[in-house]
Design an enzyme around this catalytic site. Sequence first.
Site, PDB file in Angstrom:
ATOM      1  N   TRP A 323      -1.380  -2.361   0.820  1.00 62.38           N
ATOM      2  CA  TRP A 323      -2.218  -2.247   2.018  1.00 62.38           C
ATOM      3  C   TRP A 323      -2.568  -0.789   2.286  1.00 62.38           C
ATOM      4  O   TRP A 323      -3.661  -0.474   2.746  1.00 62.38           O
ATOM      5  CB  TRP A 323      -1.484  -2.842   3.220  1.00 62.38           C
ATOM      6  CG  TRP A 323      -2.229  -2.710   4.524  1.00 62.38           C
ATOM      7  CD1 TRP A 323      -3.104  -3.603   5.070  1.00 62.38           C
ATOM      8  CD2 TRP A 323      -2.161  -1.616   5.461  1.00 62.38           C
ATOM      9  NE1 TRP A 323      -3.586  -3.140   6.272  1.00 62.38           N
ATOM     10  CE2 TRP A 323      -3.028  -1.922   6.535  1.00 62.38           C
ATOM     11  CE3 TRP A 323      -1.465  -0.411   5.489  1.00 62.38           C
ATOM     12  CZ2 TRP A 323      -3.196  -1.064   7.618  1.00 62.38           C
ATOM     13  CZ3 TRP A 323      -1.634   0.442   6.560  1.00 62.38           C
ATOM     14  CH2 TRP A 323      -2.497   0.107   7.607  1.00 62.38           C
ATOM     15  N   HIS A 324      -1.638   0.109   1.983  1.00 63.73           N
ATOM     16  CA  HIS A 324      -1.852   1.525   2.290  1.00 63.73           C
ATOM     17  C   HIS A 324      -2.901   2.171   1.393  1.00 63.73           C
ATOM     18  O   HIS A 324      -3.472   3.201   1.785  1.00 63.73           O
ATOM     19  CB  HIS A 324      -0.533   2.292   2.180  1.00 63.73           C
ATOM     20  CG  HIS A 324       0.369   2.101   3.356  1.00 63.73           C
ATOM     21  ND1 HIS A 324       1.212   1.017   3.483  1.00 63.73           N
ATOM     22  CD2 HIS A 324       0.550   2.837   4.476  1.00 63.73           C
ATOM     23  CE1 HIS A 324       1.881   1.111   4.616  1.00 63.73           C
ATOM     24  NE2 HIS A 324       1.493   2.201   5.239  1.00 63.73           N
ATOM     25  N   GLY A 325      -3.138   1.631   0.236  1.00 64.38           N
ATOM     26  CA  GLY A 325      -4.169   2.240  -0.600  1.00 64.38           C
ATOM     27  C   GLY A 325      -4.224   1.631  -1.979  1.00 64.38           C
ATOM     28  O   GLY A 325      -3.251   1.035  -2.468  1.00 64.38           O
ATOM     29  N   PHE A 476      -6.632   4.629   5.383  1.00 62.39           N
ATOM     30  CA  PHE A 476      -6.142   3.289   5.089  1.00 62.39           C
ATOM     31  C   PHE A 476      -6.896   2.233   5.866  1.00 62.39           C
ATOM     32  O   PHE A 476      -6.709   1.063   5.652  1.00 62.39           O
ATOM     33  CB  PHE A 476      -4.644   3.193   5.397  1.00 62.39           C
ATOM     34  CG  PHE A 476      -3.833   4.258   4.683  1.00 62.39           C
ATOM     35  CD1 PHE A 476      -4.098   4.576   3.370  1.00 62.39           C
ATOM     36  CD2 PHE A 476      -2.827   4.938   5.353  1.00 62.39           C
ATOM     37  CE1 PHE A 476      -3.367   5.561   2.724  1.00 62.39           C
ATOM     38  CE2 PHE A 476      -2.077   5.916   4.703  1.00 62.39           C
ATOM     39  CZ  PHE A 476      -2.355   6.224   3.385  1.00 62.39           C
TER      40      PHE A 476
END
Length: 476
Positions: A323-325, A476
């Site tokens: 999800w963060h990248g 993000f």
Amino acid sequence: MLFNSWEFALFLPIVFALYWMLHKKLQFQNMLLLGASYFFYACWDWRFLFLLMFSTGLDYFTGLKVSGNDGFGKKFWFWLSIIVNLGFLGVFKYYNFFAESFAGLLESFGFRVHLATLEVILPVGISFYTFHGLSYVIDIYKNRIEPEKNFVTYSLFVSYFPLLVAGPIERATHLLPQIKRKRNFDYDKAMDGFYQVLWGLFKKVVIADSCAQYANEIFNNSGQMNSFSLILGAVYFAFQIYGDFSGYSDIALGTSKMFGIDLLRNFNYPYFSRDIAEFWRRWHISLSSWFRDYLYIPLGGSKGGMWSKIRNTFIIFLVSGFWHGANWTFIVWGGLNALYFLPLLIRNSNRNNMHIVAEGRFFPSIKDVLKILLTFSLTVFAWIFFRAKTVSEAIAYIKGIGIFNFDGGIQFLKIDRYTPELLLLIGIFMLAEWFSREHEHPVFGRWKFFKAILIILGIITLGAFSNVGDFIYFQF
């Protein structure tokens, strides 16, 4: 428009004054906040405002359809919303990652392919407002809430400017009732919000932006750094990302309090955690709880055998990392945290530390100190993968630490402030957090006005204004 910009310092008082002038008309207040939110978002890139509006309209319409249908119709509209929302997120955020990774995999087998990649800018906040909409539709599908009929009210829930670009990730069950309820001006609440904004600014411009100068220099020149400097670089980044993201959250929560609306708390002094489970109950709380409620529990949660618990734990941490990248570094970071969590899960001790450390006492026990230091060390180690551009760069950085080369002492002293001064500043900051760990922020009690003056003076005299940058979680 950054929270730490002069534009926001002008924007906020104007919206605040107009908002409370309209206190007798709730609908007018909501319309003003919605217009201000769209203006706030358009200041980043007005073209992506249409994507935000489309996402809002999609979830509003499908929410009504999900509620108004049974059987196949209900499932159809539910999955339409899920697929379109995740589809937009996938195209903008993850398409290039999958294309490049697939091409690399084929190349490792001797096949050269050239898959087209997209030259697109990641819309700011897309991961956050997409999750707002997803939770709303899922809650309707699960019969937890009724759909919102008023389009302005729903649009404000998705687009509310304090949380729009970097959270916290709100739930309809928490925020929508507040938007629909008449709000009267509360001086004490507004002042508490103002104090929290000040503390958030201090975290950002004094702690995070100061640490960023050193962290960036050390990570960008890690090949020339000795082991001691590399360790310091990782520690600096730990305080950079904490000051940056929790500072943003404090500004968001404080700003919202000034409008009479409470947002979900997103940080609760995570660097005083005594194990990784406690850390994740205190770090980015809104995301951790989102994945718990909408992914971990539907997968079976802690029910079933040990292998299913381990599987579900790894899934939630790996997805959280992704999800963060769109980078393997984030996946490795998520996997590391899953490995840290594993012994606690196996021993069924992941809920041992549910209370505040040394609650009601000034000094912690030696045992608590050792646990905090161990948890912080593990977290700092994982942050190396989060900060590095590639996995190989992170491994090279860790190897540099493992060489145990301490020749030359502390390096990169000639930036803006000396390393001992910055370390002292971090120490004072952590003391302030320790004294306030039983409160939401340090500006409380009889001396809160005096504390606020000290914070303002600290921002003016110690702020790294020459190094002002975006908040890390905007990407993000």
